[in-house]
Design an enzyme around this catalytic site. Structure first.
Site, PDB file in Angstrom:
ATOM      1  N   LYS A   1      42.650  23.167  34.256  1.00 14.88           N
ATOM      2  CA  LYS A   1      42.249  24.162  33.250  1.00 14.88           C
ATOM      3  C   LYS A   1      43.394  24.435  32.266  1.00 14.88           C
ATOM      4  CE  LYS A   1      41.428  27.354  36.355  1.00 14.88           C
ATOM      5  NZ  LYS A   1      41.836  26.658  37.595  1.00 14.88           N
TER       6      LYS A   1
ATOM      7  N   ARG B   1      36.471  35.169  37.385  1.00 18.19           N
ATOM      8  CA  ARG B   1      36.622  34.490  38.674  1.00 18.19           C
ATOM      9  C   ARG B   1      35.691  35.064  39.722  1.00 18.19           C
ATOM     10  NH1 ARG B   1      42.188  32.339  38.086  1.00 18.19           N
ATOM     11  NH2 ARG B   1      42.714  31.234  39.975  1.00 18.19           N
TER      12      ARG B   1
ATOM     13  N   ARG C   1      43.831  29.659  48.241  1.00 17.95           N
ATOM     14  CA  ARG C   1      43.313  29.700  46.861  1.00 17.95           C
ATOM     15  C   ARG C   1      42.017  28.897  46.749  1.00 17.95           C
ATOM     16  NH1 ARG C   1      48.459  27.672  43.820  1.00 17.95           N
ATOM     17  NH2 ARG C   1      47.092  27.596  42.000  1.00 17.95           N
TER      18      ARG C   1
END
Ligand code: AP5
Length: 217
Positions: A13, A88, A172
């Site tokens: 990203k 998110r 993560r």
């Protein structure tokens, strides 16, 4: 042109946002970079976020939406923006929808970068940046032309992110699958979602994204 680059940690990203920023004159808005700046500054937000980030978990929605409130309406975003790392969670996506509506703005594209988990771990654990200018490198995929010297600024100091250790990367990825992946059906239902193969070479990914943004993909 306003877009979201959606994808797991290490999907590319940040790498692609910087390339699109240069090519299309839009601004990258990266919540991870904003949070790391808050941590470095020792601000209230930074102090709250530091330990959470080091564990590889998501910081609370309220803290993120407070930090990013109004960011999309600042003058530097007038030609468009690329959201990198935000939203998110579905709560953040709803907050973004409200923020855009309040400023009379709209999202043009939501593009998912698809990469397999085992590739992500290799990408993240090999990543480092120039301490002087922030240029990104990778042990295997992108080394400086002269070993130990930054191609861009000539700096000789490099840093690795505190959350790029293998055990944190696993946390993560888990956060992505549990909390962020539900955004895919959220944006598919709005008819905005496109997917790009993030496993391809960096320049091929850039061209696939550019084709979508130019209406040719
Ligand atoms: P954040 O900074 O957003 O990290 P992330 O999403 O985990 O993403 P990364 O920056 O690790 O990866 P990337 O997709 O940008 O990949 P990159 O281009 O660097 O968030 C960090 C933390 O902050 C979160 O864990 C959370 O705690 C908190 N946070 C941030 N936003 C939040 C939010 N909205 N809500 C709650 N918490 C939030 O590429 C990776 C490597 O791969 C590089 O070395 C690159 O050179 C290489 N690479 C890239 N593309 C390719 C390719 N095509 N082929 C080969 N190598 C490639």
């Amino acid at each position: 042109m306003n877009l979201i680059l959606l994808g797991p940690p290490g999907a590319g990203k940040g790498t692609q946002a910087k390339r699109l920023e240069e090519r299309f004159g839009v601004v990258q808005i990266a919540t991870g970079d904003m949070l790391r700046a808050e941590v470095r500054a020792g601000s209230e937000i930074g102090n709250q976020a530091k330990a959470i980030m080091e564990r590889g978990e998501l910081v609370p929605d309220a803290l993120i939406t407070e930090m990013i409130a109004g960011r999309v309406a600042r003058p530097d975003a007038a030609r468009g923006f690329i959201l990198d790392g935000f939203p998110r969670t579905v709560v953040q996506a709803e907050a973004l929808d409200a923020m855009l509506k309040a400023h009379g703005l709209r999202l043009d594209h939501v593009i998912e970068l698809k990469v397999k988990d085992d590739v992500l771990v290799e990408r993240i654990s090999g990543r480092y940046t120039c301490a002087g200018c922030g240029e990104g490198y990778h042990d295997r995929f992108k080394q400086p032309k002269v070993e130990g010297v930054c191609d861009v600024c000539g700096g000789r100091e490099f840093t690795r992110r505190a959350d790029d250790r293998a055990e944190t990367v696993a946390a993560r990825l888990d956060a992505f699958h549990r909390q962020t992946a539900p955004l895919l059906p959220y944006y598919a239902a709005q008819g905005k979602l496109r997917s790009v193969d993030g496993m391809a070479a960096m320049s091929e990914v850039t061209e696939a994204l550019a084709a979508i943004l130019s209406g040719q993909g």
